[in-house]
Design a protein around this motif. Structure first.
Motif, PDB file in Angstrom:
ATOM      1  N   GLU A 145       8.101  -4.193 -16.293  1.00  0.00           N
ATOM      2  CA  GLU A 145       8.647  -5.276 -17.260  1.00  0.00           C
ATOM      3  C   GLU A 145       8.176  -6.670 -16.629  1.00  0.00           C
ATOM      4  N   GLY A 146       7.699  -7.020 -15.382  1.00  0.00           N
ATOM      5  CA  GLY A 146       7.178  -8.216 -14.957  1.00  0.00           C
ATOM      6  C   GLY A 146       6.173  -8.636 -15.738  1.00  0.00           C
ATOM      7  N   ASN A 147       5.154  -7.831 -16.348  1.00  0.00           N
ATOM      8  CA  ASN A 147       4.009  -8.049 -17.131  1.00  0.00           C
ATOM      9  C   ASN A 147       4.283  -8.954 -18.176  1.00  0.00           C
ATOM     10  N   GLN A 148       5.684  -9.040 -18.697  1.00  0.00           N
ATOM     11  CA  GLN A 148       6.009  -9.773 -20.001  1.00  0.00           C
ATOM     12  C   GLN A 148       5.630 -11.372 -19.491  1.00  0.00           C
ATOM     13  N   HIS A 149       5.275 -11.774 -18.160  1.00  0.00           N
ATOM     14  CA  HIS A 149       5.134 -13.084 -18.036  1.00  0.00           C
ATOM     15  C   HIS A 149       3.589 -13.407 -17.611  1.00  0.00           C
ATOM     16  N   LEU A 150       2.901 -12.396 -17.884  1.00  0.00           N
ATOM     17  CA  LEU A 150       1.367 -12.571 -17.555  1.00  0.00           C
ATOM     18  C   LEU A 150       0.496 -12.478 -18.932  1.00  0.00           C
ATOM     19  N   PHE A 151      -0.473 -13.427 -18.876  1.00  0.00           N
ATOM     20  CA  PHE A 151      -1.019 -13.788 -20.173  1.00  0.00           C
ATOM     21  C   PHE A 151      -2.791 -13.907 -19.531  1.00  0.00           C
ATOM     22  N   VAL A 152      -3.660 -13.785 -20.600  1.00  0.00           N
ATOM     23  CA  VAL A 152      -4.876 -14.043 -20.577  1.00  0.00           C
ATOM     24  C   VAL A 152      -5.288 -15.269 -21.726  1.00  0.00           C
ATOM     25  N   GLN A 153      -6.204 -16.060 -21.393  1.00  0.00           N
ATOM     26  CA  GLN A 153      -6.735 -16.992 -22.322  1.00  0.00           C
ATOM     27  C   GLN A 153      -7.772 -16.568 -23.145  1.00  0.00           C
ATOM     28  N   ASP A 154      -7.780 -16.191 -24.540  1.00  0.00           N
ATOM     29  CA  ASP A 154      -8.920 -15.875 -25.361  1.00  0.00           C
ATOM     30  C   ASP A 154      -9.780 -17.063 -25.427  1.00  0.00           C
ATOM     31  N   LYS A 155     -10.877 -16.687 -26.431  1.00  0.00           N
ATOM     32  CA  LYS A 155     -11.999 -17.566 -26.643  1.00  0.00           C
ATOM     33  C   LYS A 155     -11.618 -18.859 -27.465  1.00  0.00           C
ATOM     34  N   GLN A 156     -10.454 -18.607 -28.218  1.00  0.00           N
ATOM     35  CA  GLN A 156      -9.793 -19.700 -28.797  1.00  0.00           C
ATOM     36  C   GLN A 156      -8.750 -20.789 -27.930  1.00  0.00           C
ATOM     37  N   GLY A 157      -8.698 -20.295 -26.736  1.00  0.00           N
ATOM     38  CA  GLY A 157      -7.704 -21.084 -26.064  1.00  0.00           C
ATOM     39  C   GLY A 157      -6.457 -20.624 -26.132  1.00  0.00           C
ATOM     40  N   LEU A 158      -6.116 -19.573 -26.962  1.00  0.00           N
ATOM     41  CA  LEU A 158      -4.626 -19.001 -26.936  1.00  0.00           C
ATOM     42  C   LEU A 158      -4.253 -18.153 -26.053  1.00  0.00           C
ATOM     43  N   TYR A 159      -3.041 -18.246 -25.504  1.00  0.00           N
ATOM     44  CA  TYR A 159      -2.430 -17.194 -24.406  1.00  0.00           C
ATOM     45  C   TYR A 159      -2.058 -16.017 -25.246  1.00  0.00           C
ATOM     46  N   VAL A 160      -2.563 -14.735 -24.828  1.00  0.00           N
ATOM     47  CA  VAL A 160      -2.223 -13.471 -25.081  1.00  0.00           C
ATOM     48  C   VAL A 160      -1.678 -12.625 -23.802  1.00  0.00           C
ATOM     49  N   HIS A 161      -0.962 -11.650 -24.561  1.00  0.00           N
ATOM     50  CA  HIS A 161      -0.438 -10.986 -23.419  1.00  0.00           C
ATOM     51  C   HIS A 161      -1.556 -10.200 -22.528  1.00  0.00           C
ATOM     52  N   ASP A 162      -1.677 -10.054 -21.301  1.00  0.00           N
ATOM     53  CA  ASP A 162      -2.589  -9.444 -20.514  1.00  0.00           C
ATOM     54  C   ASP A 162      -2.475  -8.037 -20.817  1.00  0.00           C
ATOM     55  N   ASP A 163      -3.607  -7.272 -21.056  1.00  0.00           N
ATOM     56  CA  ASP A 163      -3.740  -5.775 -21.298  1.00  0.00           C
ATOM     57  C   ASP A 163      -4.206  -5.204 -20.096  1.00  0.00           C
ATOM     58  N   PHE A 164      -4.458  -5.844 -19.133  1.00  0.00           N
ATOM     59  CA  PHE A 164      -4.928  -5.269 -17.691  1.00  0.00           C
ATOM     60  C   PHE A 164      -6.065  -4.505 -17.862  1.00  0.00           C
ATOM     61  N   ARG A 165      -6.926  -4.542 -18.493  1.00  0.00           N
ATOM     62  CA  ARG A 165      -8.280  -3.984 -18.691  1.00  0.00           C
ATOM     63  C   ARG A 165      -9.110  -4.435 -17.444  1.00  0.00           C
ATOM     64  N   HIS A 166      -8.909  -5.562 -16.716  1.00  0.00           N
ATOM     65  CA  HIS A 166      -9.380  -5.703 -15.509  1.00  0.00           C
ATOM     66  C   HIS A 166      -9.033  -5.012 -14.277  1.00  0.00           C
ATOM     67  N   GLU A 167      -7.907  -4.326 -14.574  1.00  0.00           N
ATOM     68  CA  GLU A 167      -7.339  -3.944 -13.547  1.00  0.00           C
ATOM     69  C   GLU A 167      -8.241  -2.313 -12.871  1.00  0.00           C
ATOM     70  N   LEU A 168      -8.288  -2.148 -11.730  1.00  0.00           N
ATOM     71  CA  LEU A 168      -9.037  -1.100 -11.036  1.00  0.00           C
ATOM     72  C   LEU A 168      -7.859  -0.343  -9.923  1.00  0.00           C
ATOM     73  N   ALA A 169      -8.347   0.746  -9.932  1.00  0.00           N
ATOM     74  CA  ALA A 169      -7.443   1.674  -8.684  1.00  0.00           C
ATOM     75  C   ALA A 169      -8.552   2.302  -7.949  1.00  0.00           C
ATOM     76  N   LEU A 170      -8.415   2.489  -6.609  1.00  0.00           N
ATOM     77  CA  LEU A 170      -9.371   2.946  -5.662  1.00  0.00           C
ATOM     78  C   LEU A 170      -8.774   4.424  -4.991  1.00  0.00           C
ATOM     79  N   TYR A 171      -9.546   5.157  -5.051  1.00  0.00           N
ATOM     80  CA  TYR A 171      -9.013   6.653  -4.344  1.00  0.00           C
ATOM     81  C   TYR A 171     -10.095   7.016  -3.490  1.00  0.00           C
ATOM     82  N   THR A 172      -9.535   7.487  -1.929  1.00  0.00           N
ATOM     83  CA  THR A 172     -10.616   8.024  -0.969  1.00  0.00           C
ATOM     84  C   THR A 172      -9.793   8.848  -0.192  1.00  0.00           C
ATOM     85  N   LYS A 173     -10.063  10.123  -0.007  1.00  0.00           N
ATOM     86  CA  LYS A 173      -9.715  11.073   0.732  1.00  0.00           C
ATOM     87  C   LYS A 173      -8.213  11.333   0.722  1.00  0.00           C
ATOM     88  N   GLY A 174      -7.534  11.310  -0.413  1.00  0.00           N
ATOM     89  CA  GLY A 174      -6.191  11.527  -0.556  1.00  0.00           C
ATOM     90  C   GLY A 174      -5.358  10.263  -0.649  1.00  0.00           C
TER      91      GLY A 174
END
Length: 267
Positions: A145-174
């Protein structure tokens, strides 16, 4: 393997500095990996207090573009001569903002370093034979629910909700590192094709944002779906939220803080 918390919101030892950030040093038989870098140079000073040599780090993994996870990168790169940086290109190019309490930038100031030390990840896949990076995590389960406060700025300078396509996770050895788990803990686990023995990171379950009934249901689903998995969290997991999770998950969930050191040998 051994992991050590270098930067976090909390500490039980006043010898360690704290900040709103996260950085964990992960040492395996093959690699030394810095999992996020916190918001500042606190990770360097806390590493010195713990007797950890950051010049030996092979990889720096940046889970997403927010400054509380990547803000310390410029300080780390000043002392590292070999570490390669694993990051999403969307994290580097994005402009990120929070409207929690007031509008403010949480965009990282990216340092300059040789391109051969930059590993930009667009798709899930292996790095070497023992590191797996998860990208573009499908959102099949509820998001925090805390994502509701998080935004990215698009090329037009508008604030749009972050879809977190920039987020990665890492796995190693369990071990699965979630960063902040903005994509949702269940979604990250579902996107990991390998057996997870331990989950470490923030879960982005903020106090006064998450519904107690939904948190209890989440805890039950995690316990049922991952009965052999242990969960370690702090940073963006609230104290009240953690207490609700622990009521259901018991000794399957654990807190960490600055200075925490965990040595694990999976069977």
């Amino acid at each position: 393997m051994e992991w050590t918390v270098l930067s976090d919101n909390r500490t039980i030892n006043p010898a360690f500095e704290t900040e709103h950030g996260l950085s964990i040093l992960l040492e395996t038989e093959k690699h030394c990996i810095l999992l996020d870098t916190g918001a500042s140079d606190i990770l360097i000073r806390n590493a010195e207090r713990l007797g950890k040599d950051l010049s030996s780090v092979d990889y720096v993994f940046i889970s997403h573009g927010h400054s509380d996870h990547a803000g310390g990168l410029k300080h780390f790169m000043d002392i590292s001569k070999k570490a390669k940086v694993i990051v999403s290109p969307d994290a580097i190019s994005g402009m990120f903002y929070s409207k929690r309490r007031y509008l403010h930038s949480i965009t990282t100031e990216w340092p300059e370093f040789p391109q051969e030390r930059l590993l930009q990840i667009n798709h899930s896949g292996s790095i070497g034979d023992d590191i797996y990076v998860i990208a573009h995590i499908p959102h099949l389960h509820p998001m925090p629910e805390g994502n509701q406060h998080l935004f990215v700025q698009d090329k037009q300078g508008l604030y749009v909700h972050d879809d977190f396509r920039h987020e990665l996770a890492l796995y190693t050895k369990g071990l699965l590192f979630t960063g902040c788990a903005h994509s949702g803990l269940e979604n990250i686990l579902a996107a990991c094709p390998l057996p997870v023995k331990m989950v470490v990171g923030g879960f982005h379950l903020l106090d006064n944002h998450e519904d107690e009934v939904k948190l209890t249901a989440l805890s039950s689903r995690l316990t049922e779906a991952y009965p052999q998995t242990h969960f370690y969290t702090s940073h963006c997991t609230g104290d009240a939220a953690f207490a609700i999770l622990q009521d259901v998950m018991g000794n399957k969930i654990h807190p960490f803080s600055c200075g925490t050191q965990n040595v694990t040998r999976f069977c």
